[in-house]
Write an enzyme that holds these catalytic residues in place. Structure first.
Site, PDB file in Angstrom:
ATOM      1  N   GLY B 317       0.829  -1.197   0.000  1.00  0.00           N
ATOM      2  CA  GLY B 317       0.000   0.000   0.000  1.00  0.00           C
ATOM      3  C   GLY B 317       0.866   1.251   0.000  1.00  0.00           C
ATOM      4  CD  GLU B 318       4.165   2.697   2.952  1.00  0.00           C
ATOM      5  OE1 GLU B 318       5.054   3.130   2.187  1.00  0.00           O
ATOM      6  OE2 GLU B 318       4.412   2.151   4.048  1.00  0.00           O
TER       7      GLU B 318
END
Lengths: 355, 355
Positions: B317-318
């Protein structure tokens, strides 16, 4: 000992200690373990190749080798032979796909005439290392002599060594040569033990009828030359090409210098089969950038035990796939080098009670 | 009319004329037609989005939104909740995976606290637009009110519009939030019509037993809230998260401003389901960077009709996947803009007689 034998002997196993250190460091970085998937694996491979727990990629090059193929006389290609020389000029002028993608990733392109048939204007940036004016027609006999095959491979070794001297942390392979999917298919058939029909693809985009013709030409070449997979240099001589031999040399020379080599598409795959036939340990130094839309490329990669990073339906060659692969390898190295650890960032590691 | 409805109404179809011009130009460039595969398709999509036959990508941003999830009280996550705030600090300090990859591609990272539960130290580079101190536990009732859901989406619209004002040619989405794969799985179940067990994955890396527990918590949340797929904002309110709503807003706002939006992994996929539920035409503006290792991500993408560019086994993610996708989109735009045509390079086009 000649340069080829010396190079093969120089290729050492990957540095296991550096790989363990890289793997251990990945597990301290501020992310769930393994959550960057292939980027993590790639960083560990790079560590093993460079022999450093934190591998660096700064100096990048793509070596694009151009040559012609006598087998085009059999009508296997969609474009006329003079396109090889015209595209070399395009590479030098910076207008080809590989130039655009190499600029995008900050890599230099080394353009090599290793045996183009028609005239290529000399230019300070063109490396002229011609083994001959294109190969002979392999459908009637050997494409080149065994001496020419050795010279092509040694040329690749010399050129990559020259790049190492200038500074080289990773290298990509690229090709240009009208007719070279025909030679590469023949090599694929021999080295992976498949029939011509299974390994013949559409190249630059031939139709159904021409595809059947191309497969029959490859069958004739295999029948006329009877290449033996256990003698890779002979395979190269009988049904290969100068650029294919040169790229095999780039791969061997890169590995001998502990430089990761990013394999482009179908023609680079044929070169990888020759290189791995000569020195199986070279495979550890290879990174498969992508699987080409040329249908038999996947067979080459599985034979080599390489898992491609990308599947973008690309089939241009020149090193365009390799350029994208170099970008990913650099991303992998930067992740390992630049991410903060849990301790550095003051981030709690996972709750051992599994809350 | 509120900002959300206005934004939805503003999203126009892609510019067909620009797409035709881009496609026509691709076929004049010095390569066999179609030989750059998905890079060519991508360049045409970018042309349609930007409304320009030669789209440009210079200004790049990744908007990473962080929030917490009340459902962590049910023991669905591997890491403790304070990690969300700790990772926000890591983003601000430049030590996280997204910082490394954003630097690699030359993109700015916009870090947004849209509802972190524990204290986040204020910082000039942190955008604080808190909708609340984390959501409520969705296993017992709605995660947020419908007003909070609308506020989350409008926050995303406002933030991406602010980035457009600074200069923005492409935007990527990213997330941080302990527990947010649980909310995203619930959204996936509702919007794609699957059972909780089919859409529940391992998140940051939970084991077999915790996986079954997580699925049962999602089942309870769906039973307690009875979300209706035809009311996407209500779905967000009942089983979503603030960052998921915010990212849906980023997607809608980007599309309204004719900016291509690169979708990251599982949480961004949940946001894309909400955004596409609210405005189906937003899908044309989406580029799926990769398919996540989180098992149900592929169901989200196929429901959206998006074909991922990469499959690298990533699940951080991120915005890390989005960063790689932005690199590929930029490569596609540069190919279209910078490659020489056959005429410019003096290269012979294919032999029409098929020689």
């Amino acid at each position: 000992m000649n340069n080829l034998d010396r190079t093969i002997k120089t290729i050492a196993p990957l540095d296991q200690k550096a790989m363990e250190q890289a793997r251990a460091r990945q597990d301290t970085l501020t992310k769930p373990q393994g959550s960057l998937g292939r980027l993590e694996e790639l960083s560990v491979q790079l560590a093993g190749i460079q022999g450093s727990p934190i591998p660096r990629i700064e100096h990048k090059a793509i070596i694009t080798m151009a040559a012609d193929h006598g087998v085009v006389a059999q009508g296997v290609a969609l474009f006329p032979q003079e396109v090889t020389a015209q595209m070399v000029a395009n590479f030098i002028n910076g207008g080809a796909g590989i130039n655009v993608l190499a600029r995008h990733i900050g890599a230099r392109v080394v353009v090599v005439d290793i045996g183009v048939a028609t005239e290529v204007r000399s230019h300070p940036e063109l490396v002229s290392r011609r083994v001959g004016p294109g190969t002979r027609d392999m459908s009637a006999g050997p494409a080149m002599t065994i001496e020419e095959a050795a010279r092509a491979v040694e040329t690749g070794i010399e050129l990559v060594s020259a790049e190492v001297a200038k500074g080289l942390d990773i290298v990509g392979t690229g090709d240009m040569g009208i007719g070279n999917t025909t030679a590469s298919s023949a090599i694929c058939a021999v080295m992976t033990g498949r029939r011509a029909g299974e390994v013949t693809g559409r190249g630059t985009g031939i139709g159904e009828q021409q595809l059947a013709h191309k497969a029959s030409v490859i069958e004739r070449a295999l029948a006329a030359n009877r290449p033996d997979a256990s003698r890779p240099l002979e395979v190269l001589a009988r049904v290969g090409g100068f650029e294919i031999g040169g790229l095999a040399g780039v791969m061997l020379g890169a590995a001998a210098n502990r430089v990761p080599v990013v394999i482009d598409g179908f023609i680079s795959g044929a070169a990888a089969l020759i290189a791995a036939g000569l020195a199986p340990q070279v495979k550890d130094y290879m990174i498969a950038a992508h699987v080409s839309a040329e249908s038999a490329h996947c067979h080459m990669l599985s034979h080599l035990g390489l898992k491609p990073l990308l599947d973008m339906g690309m089939r241009l060659g020149e090193g365009t796939g390799a350029a994208l692969g170099i970008f990913l390898a650099e991303a992998a190295a930067k992740i390992l080098a630049e991410m903060a650890t849990f301790a550095e960032a003051g981030v709690s590691d996972k709750d051992k009670e599994g809350n």
